[in-house]
Design a protein around this motif. Structure first.
Motif, short mmCIF file in Angstrom:
data_model
loop_
_atom_site.label_atom_id
_atom_site.label_comp_id
_atom_site.label_asym_id
_atom_site.label_seq_id
_atom_site.Cartn_x
_atom_site.Cartn_y
_atom_site.Cartn_z
N PHE A 1 58.65 24.04 26.00
CA PHE A 1 59.82 24.73 26.55
C PHE A 1 60.72 23.70 27.23
O PHE A 1 60.30 23.04 28.18
N VAL A 2 61.92 23.55 26.73
CA VAL A 2 62.93 22.75 27.43
C VAL A 2 63.23 23.46 28.74
O VAL A 2 63.40 24.68 28.77
N THR B 1 69.00 18.50 23.58
CA THR B 1 67.85 19.17 23.00
C THR B 1 67.84 18.99 21.49
O THR B 1 66.80 18.72 20.88
N ALA B 2 69.00 19.15 20.87
CA ALA B 2 69.09 18.94 19.42
C ALA B 2 68.74 17.50 19.05
O ALA B 2 68.01 17.26 18.08
N TRP B 3 69.22 16.55 19.84
CA TRP B 3 68.94 15.14 19.57
C TRP B 3 67.44 14.88 19.61
O TRP B 3 66.89 14.20 18.74
N SER B 4 66.76 15.42 20.61
CA SER B 4 65.32 15.18 20.73
C SER B 4 64.57 15.74 19.54
O SER B 4 63.59 15.14 19.07
N ARG B 5 65.00 16.88 19.01
CA ARG B 5 64.34 17.46 17.83
C ARG B 5 64.62 16.61 16.58
O ARG B 5 63.72 16.41 15.76
N VAL C 1 67.54 16.92 30.42
CA VAL C 1 66.62 18.03 30.21
C VAL C 1 65.20 17.47 30.17
O VAL C 1 64.96 16.39 29.66
N ALA C 2 64.29 18.22 30.75
CA ALA C 2 62.87 17.88 30.67
C ALA C 2 62.18 18.92 29.79
O ALA C 2 62.82 19.85 29.30
N GLU C 3 60.89 18.75 29.57
CA GLU C 3 60.15 19.72 28.76
C GLU C 3 58.79 19.99 29.38
O GLU C 3 58.15 19.09 29.92
N GLY D 1 64.54 27.31 31.45
CA GLY D 1 63.35 27.14 30.63
C GLY D 1 62.09 27.02 31.46
O GLY D 1 61.01 27.48 31.04
N GLU D 2 62.19 26.43 32.63
CA GLU D 2 61.05 26.35 33.53
C GLU D 2 60.61 27.74 33.96
O GLU D 2 59.41 28.07 33.98
N ALA D 3 61.58 28.62 34.28
CA ALA D 3 61.24 29.99 34.67
C ALA D 3 60.59 30.75 33.53
O ALA D 3 59.65 31.51 33.74
#
Length: 328
Positions: free
Chosen positions: A225-226, A276-280, A313-315, A117-119
């Motif tokens: 972007f994750v 990622t799902a949890w954060s949403r 995961v970061a964002e 996601g960083e790329a």
């Protein structure tokens, strides 16, 4: 039950009008549609995130340049984001005609992060197109219809903001045997159940985790972007909330052949998608917890080794939220 039936009916209503196949979007028609836009507005950037993909990235860029730059001027720039490769990825991409940018050189004043996601986020920042197409750099059977198919709905309908690829994903075993539909294991075991449980409107997307998709820059710049392998899952959920299901579409590209991850890597990938799902769910106010989920994963090897790995995961924030001087 009534809610479930309404969600299923919504997907059924969406699926037909918003699903197509690549053959419906011939390049000649796309060139005409692109030319109808006055004073630009449809410049196309194709972005390939690549880490140690020297075996495939050159051929992908070669096909893109030959078919969609030289023979038909549909694509305006091809960018390969070299994500800290240790092989000849950057050299082969450049030799084939791509503009290669090192992941760490884009917005280099920001603290570095890792992951696919960083790329993608760095590639978006480095690009200039109005329409952005993301393509994975490990494809073994890339053809230009992977790009023309994704661009079709965007060029034909201004209401469409995001287009996701659909395809069959075979699995090739170590013995060379090919199993139809055997690829996409994390999709079937993790992503699809999560989508059907919590975001059933997205259940009609055949390949929610696939790495090929296209969107309008103006939309991509408004979502985070994750940075790891949850990026595709996060984009689907965030774009659903931002633009709505009717602004999203999918195109069947046929068969997608690529390399397969080992089981431990798939386990880490699955964990990142769950986080990622949890954060949403938290942001949408749908779960409340006194303590966050643990981000460590204990994995066991065949020879008795035990590994404790970090699934964090970061964002990156929406590009549109950065100050002008940050993006420059």
């Amino acid at each position: 039950m009534e809610t479930d039936l309404r969600a299923l009916a919504r997907v059924q209503d969406w699926y037909g009008p918003h699903s197509s196949v690549a053959a419906e979007w011939p390049v000649e028609a796309l060139l005409r549609a692109k030319g109808r836009t006055v004073k630009g507005g449809n410049a196309v950037s194709v972005i390939l995130p690549a880490r140690d993909e020297e075996r495939t990235v050159g051929e992908i860029v070669t096909v893109l340049r030959r078919d969609l730059v030289e023979r038909a001027p549909l694509v305006d720039e091809i960018i390969v984001v070299d994500s800290n490769s240790t092989d000849a990825t950057a050299a082969r991409a450049a030799a084939a005609g791509a503009r290669v940018v090192a992941q760490g050189d884009v917005l280099s004043h920001l603290p570095p992060l890792s992951g696919k996601g960083e790329a993608l986020w760095k590639g978006l920042a480095a690009s200039s197109g109005d329409l952005i197409v993301f393509v994975d750099a490990d494809l073994r059977n890339f053809r230009s219809h992977f790009v023309t198919g994704l661009l079709g709905p965007l060029l034909a309908d201004n209401a469409i903001q995001f287009v996701k690829a659909a395809y069959e994903r075979p699995f090739t075993g170590a013995d060379g045997m090919v199993w139809r539909g055997g690829g996409g294991r994390v999709t079937e075991l993790v992503a699809r159940p999560l989508i059907n449980m919590f975001w059933p409107e997205l259940a009609g997307f055949v390949q929610p985790l696939g790495g090929e998709y296209a969107a309008r820059r103006a939309v991509l710049e408004r979502v985070p972007f994750v940075t790891e392998y949850g990026v595709e899952f996060g984009l689907l959920v965030d774009l659903l909330e931002l633009v709505g299901l009717d602004a999203m579409a999918q195109v069947d590209l046929g068969v997608r052949a690529h390399g397969h991850q080992a089981m431990p890597a798939l386990g880490r990938m699955a964990g990142q998608i769950m986080l990622t799902a949890w954060s949403r769910l938290e942001r949408q106010g749908r779960v409340l917890s006194a303590t966050p989920p643990d981000r460590r994963l204990l994995q066991f090897g065949l020879d008795g080794q035990v590994d404790l790995v970090d699934m964090s995961v970061a964002e990156r924030p929406p590009l549109a939220s950065l100050a002008v001087e940050d993006v420059a």
